[in-house]
Design an enzyme around this catalytic site. Structure first.
Site, mmCIF file in Angstrom:
data_model
loop_
_atom_site.group_PDB
_atom_site.id
_atom_site.type_symbol
_atom_site.label_atom_id
_atom_site.label_comp_id
_atom_site.label_asym_id
_atom_site.label_seq_id
_atom_site.Cartn_x
_atom_site.Cartn_y
_atom_site.Cartn_z
ATOM 1 C CD GLU A 21 -3.040 -0.965 2.182
ATOM 2 O OE1 GLU A 21 -4.136 -1.513 2.048
ATOM 3 O OE2 GLU A 21 -2.885 -0.459 3.244
ATOM 4 C CD GLU A 72 -3.639 -5.938 2.680
ATOM 5 O OE1 GLU A 72 -4.669 -5.211 3.221
ATOM 6 O OE2 GLU A 72 -2.492 -5.494 2.663
#
Length: 480
Positions: free
Chosen positions: A181, A376
């Site tokens: 991320e 995810e």
């Protein structure tokens, strides 16, 4: 023509070192950024880079220090992963377990052996390792002495770290991800990149953050080059905290606001996948007086070492509005946005939007034309352990089922190449955002509570057997 998931589709699960390993000072490991972030009311201020870790209240609980103790339970946990039928396991390595301060010239052998044991255990069961090189882990010494990623010297130190991994695990790890991320740097700077902002002015903060961003992007490109030299068969991916921004209304100003939000969110991947900074960013740097000190050599490295595939997290979509009041804002998420009146929310206020996953996948594919990998996705919820020990998490099954159906639609009807799906927290772990154990994502329960109590025993939730059947049928069980 209809398409189906590949026969070797990488069904699996995902975790991060700092959220499950524990053993925070064992095996020669040094302190890392997340080891300094407490559970409780001060957590957000530290993760946002507003409160220095040294000012955290005495007696605070630091959940990463023991987490769920995967460090000592990895064989047991991987056996459960294998029983579930997982084809892949996305996990991260802690930089400070390999280079305790980050400055060492030679890696810590004990740290290398630990991850080698994990990899070998996975391969024993035919589970493909998908390794994130940096998942919110910066050695404390690099934070204290360099200010973390604001310093260009971090680039070569990171390359040294990644090179040690590539040399040691060559031929065993086919799928690498440079930064987890990566866009989180702009939202929670200390959690995302170990950056403390303190009392800097707004202009100074912007300069620091985009300088740090450039250093991470440069480091990602450099290690991509090194990987191709050491292990040409392996693949390097980028990783984005994704979720398309919708306009709040058809008002053109709201549509434009959503366009700007999406553009900002794709900034990092535009560089990692496209090889250069987008024009709007160059103009923004110029207008705001931001100097990232990019060189001609930097530009060449970025251009010639783009990633092989795009990985991303998807939990919810987001909403942008031109005129925002405090009443409009969504709480409980690192990304600012407006509440979507059409969607239900999780217990932590995250909008549940399965169709938004398909929208996001199409946006990523149309923009980059590189294979995708959902690394995810999941539902954080409070689970109730029944008297007989069972956990009937039908709400989690419903969430996962809806999202699996959606990405299968995107593959079959939109023709999007998708390599795999690793739902987040396949085993209960510490929440990155809140530091809670009670915000559970896992299909495997771990007896660990928010205050650190619990005996750490593992047990299967109802979703365990459901997901096992989904994997066995290559997704068809989710269609019923």
């Amino acid at each position: 023509m209809s398409r189906e998931l590949s026969k070797d589709f990488l069904w699996g699960g995902a975790t991060a070192a700092n959220q499950l390993e524990g053993g925070y000072l064992e095996g020669g490991k040094g302190l890392t950024s997340v080891d300094l972030i407490p559970h409780g009311e001060q957590r957000f201020a530290v993760t946002a880079g507003e409160l220095h870790y040294s000012e955290v209240a005495e007696g605070s609980h630091f959940p990463s220090h023991e987490a769920i103790d995967f460090y000592h339970h990895y064989k047991e946990d991987i056996a459960l992963f294998a029983e579930m039928g997982m084809k892949s396991y996305r996990f991260s390595m802690a930089w400070s377990r390999i280079f305790p301060t980050g400055f060492e010239s030679e890696p810590n052998e004990e740290g290398l052996k630990f991850y080698e044991a994990v990899i070998d255990e996975l391969l024993k069961y035919g589970i493909e390792p998908v390794v994130t090189i940096n998942h919110f882990d910066v050695p404390k010494t690099l934070i204290d002495e360099l200010g973390s990623w604001r310093d260009r010297r971090m680039v070569d130190l990171f390359v040294n770290y990644a090179t040690a991994l590539f040399n040691r695990y060559k031929g065993k790890v086919k799928y690498w991800i440079s930064f987890n991320e990566i866009n989180m740097l702009l939202h929670l700077p200390f959690m995302g990149a170990g950056i403390y902002l303190g009392d800097l002015s707004e202009a100074e903060r912007t300069q620091v953050l985009y300088t740090a961003a450039h250093h991470e992007l440069l480091a990602s490109a450099k290690i991509t080059k090194v990987l191709r030299e050491i292990d040409p068969e392996a693949k390097m991916g980028s990783m984005l905290a994704a979720g398309e921004y919708y306009p709040y209304s058809s008002n053109p100003e709201d549509v434009w606001a959503a366009n700007l939000s999406n553009r900002d969110n794709y900034f990092f991947i535009d560089v990692q996948a496209g090889g250069e900074y987008p024009e709007w960013a160059k103009i923004m740097f110029e207008n705001e007086g931001i100097d990232i000190r990019i060189t001609a050599e930097d530009e060449e490295i970025l251009r010639e070492n783009t990633v092989d595939y795009i990985t991303f997290s998807y939990y919810s979509s987001r909403v942008s509005k031109a005129e925002i009041s405090s009443d409009d804002m969504v709480t409980g998420n690192a990304f600012k946005g407006v509440k979507n009146p059409y969607l239900k929310e999780s217990e932590w206020g995250w909008a549940i939007d399965p169709l938004g996953l398909r929208t996001t996948m199409n946006a990523l594919w149309d923009r980059y034309r590189k294979p995708l990998f959902i690394v995810e996705n999941g539902l954080g919820a409070v689970d109730k352990v029944e008297a007989d020990g069972s956990i009937n998490d039908d709400y989690r099954i419903e969430y996962l089922k809806a999202h699996i159906n959606t990405f299968m639609d995107a593959v079959e009807e939109d023709g999007i190449p998708l390599w795999g799906y690793t739902p987040w927290g396949i085993i209960d772990l510490v929440s990155a955002g809140t530091g809670e154990m009670s915000k559970r994502y896992g299909l495997i329960y771990v007896d660990r509570q928010d205050d650190g109590s619990g005996d750490l025993h593992r047990s299967k939730k109802k979703s365990f057997d459901w997901y096992k059947e989904v994997i066995e049928t290559n997704g068809q069980a989710a269609r019923s």
